[in-house]
Each structure stands twice: as structure tokens, then as C-alpha cells.
Design an enzyme around this catalytic site. Structure first.
Site, PDB file in Angstrom:
ATOM      1  N   THR A 147      -2.405   8.060  -6.638  1.00  0.00           N
ATOM      2  CA  THR A 147      -2.518   7.624  -5.207  1.00  0.00           C
ATOM      3  C   THR A 147      -1.156   6.706  -4.796  1.00  0.00           C
ATOM      4  O   THR A 147      -0.651   6.367  -5.706  1.00  0.00           O
ATOM      5  CB  THR A 147      -3.700   6.169  -5.067  1.00  0.00           C
ATOM      6  OG1 THR A 147      -3.792   5.700  -3.809  1.00  0.00           O
ATOM      7  CG2 THR A 147      -3.480   5.396  -6.308  1.00  0.00           C
ATOM      8  N   GLU A 148      -0.758   7.021  -3.723  1.00  0.00           N
ATOM      9  CA  GLU A 148       0.772   6.780  -3.243  1.00  0.00           C
ATOM     10  C   GLU A 148       1.203   5.294  -3.362  1.00  0.00           C
ATOM     11  O   GLU A 148       2.307   5.019  -3.351  1.00  0.00           O
ATOM     12  CB  GLU A 148       0.992   7.412  -1.959  1.00  0.00           C
ATOM     13  CG  GLU A 148       0.097   7.000  -0.678  1.00  0.00           C
ATOM     14  CD  GLU A 148      -0.072   8.032   0.262  1.00  0.00           C
ATOM     15  OE1 GLU A 148       0.060   7.903   1.281  1.00  0.00           O
ATOM     16  OE2 GLU A 148      -0.908   9.048  -0.059  1.00  0.00           O
TER      17      GLU A 148
END
Length: 224
Positions: free
Chosen positions: A51-52
């Protein structure tokens, strides 16, 4: 006119995507429908989710009452972390993305063109989302881009089109499209149908698509 209620539902679409994610893949899932994909990875197949906002090794949604408000995904939803997960700075996360270290990204779409252009962040209308966010980095840096989307809008307008009219997230970036009507692959800037959903005919798919469609068969390539 609204499209008839035929084809795959959202969970069946997500299952189709999950079956095409290989063992050992590093995967980023977009917000919304793409998040469903994590629930359908076949047993025994290891997939590492990124997840960024800074986590590699994202786990499933926590049980009610077990949420940690400081452990969230890019969509600000509470998640868990698997054993061996790593946390890191936002900038390091985008270095992973831009450096080509992720194998697959699954995104939603407002429109996809027959050449694989993606528009998924804004309709361009006044008051719309003001910035593209991380989606542009993802389509530019991740090796393979899967799109999961309804084939048409709620009013029956095609989302698979000849050319996108909305602001682009990326040009010639989409590898495969999973809709409620079909699975399509972008090859040499052409859209090839690889699977039709139950109850969907070639003619019905053509009627609800705003792009040229092709099918490979024993005689060569057929254009719908």
C-alpha cells in the site's frame, strides 16, 4: 438506457483477477472494487500486498473491535500486517513503485481506451478530484496493470471506448480489463476478447462497447 443485469457480479470479477495473479507476486490494489481481489487468491498461493502509504505485507481487514487506527491502507481503511511485514516512509514507497519493483497493480476505471489508455481519477468537471494522486505513478512504474470495472456506467454509457474523453492517468498502460461482461487483453494497441461472461454474446458485448473488439480464432483474428 441501463444495461441488463447479466454477466459476472463484483465478487466473480474479483475472482477472475485473483486467478491471474501469480504466486510470489508483489501487488498493489487500488481503492474500491480492486480491494475485493485479496479475498479470492487461491489457497497456497503467496501474494505480498503493497500500500502506497508505506506498508509491504498488508494483511486482511481486522475483526470488529481489533482495528488499529494507525494501521491503514491508502484508502484510510484499517488493515492488518502479516508476519515479516515492513513499514517505511511514503517517499520510499513511491521509490518502490517508480523503480519497477511491483509486479501487478489492480485499478478501477472511469474509461479505458482500445489502446490501453486509462482515465480513472477525474471526470474533469468542476468540483471533481483536484489531483491524480498515486495512480499516475502506479501505471508508470508497475510492470503489469489490470483494470477491474463495470463495462458501462449506471446509465449504460460504455466505459471501454475508442478514445478517453476524461483526463488520462496514463497512456498505453493497461494490460488487461476485467468487466462484468468480458475479460479483454490489450495487445499491440488493440483490444482482444479472451473470455465472455455467462449469457453474454459477442453481439451484446459489441453493442455495449465504444471500442473496436477482436477475437483470435483458428482462422486468424476476427473483428466484432
Amino acid at each position: 438506457m441501463e444495461i441488463e443485469n447479466i454477466g459476472w457480479n463484483l465478487d466473480e470479477m474479483a475472482q477472475k483477477v485473483a486467478m491471474d495473479i501469480h504466486d510470489g507476486a508483489y501487488v498493489n490494489l487500488g481503492i474500491g472494487i480492486p480491494e475485493l481481489v485479496a479475498g479470492y487468491i487461491p489457497e497456497g498461493r503467496d501474494v505480498i500486498y503493497h500500500t502506497e502509504n508505506g506498508l509491504l505485507g498488508m494483511g486482511p481487514i481486522p475483526e470488529p473491535g481489533q482495528e488499529d487506527p494507525e494501521l491503514i491502507n491508502a484508502g484510510k481503511k484499517c488493515v492488518t500486517a502479516i508476519p515479516g511485514a515492513c513499514y517505511f516512509h511514503h517517499a520510499d514507497s513511491f521509490t518502490m513503485i517508480r523503480g519497477g519493483h511491483l509486479d501487478i497493480c489492480v485499478l478501477g476505471a472511469l474509461q479505458v481506451s482500445e489502446e490501453g489508455d486509462l482515465a480513472n481519477w477525474s471526470t474533469g468537471e468542476e468540483g471533481a478530484i483536484p489531483a491524480v494522486g498515486g495512480a499516475m505513478d502506479l501505471v508508470a512504474g508497475v510492470k503489469t496493470i489490470f483494470v477491474i470495472t463495470q463495462h458501462t456506467t449506471k446509465t449504460g454509457e460504455p466505459k471501454i471506448v475508442k478514445s478517453c474523453i476524461y483526463p488520462l492517468t496514463g497512456k498505453n498502460v493497461v494490460n488487461r480489463i476485467y468487466s462484468n461482461l468480458a475479460v479483454m487483453e490489450v495487445l499491440d494497441k488493440k483490444l482482444f476478447v479472451t473470455e465472455l461472461a455467462p449469457g453474454v454474446t459477442e453481439e451484446y458485448l459489441k453493442q455495449n462497447t465504444g471500442a473496436s473488439l477482436h477475437i483470435k480464432n483458428d482462422q486468424g483474428i476476427k473483428t466484432l
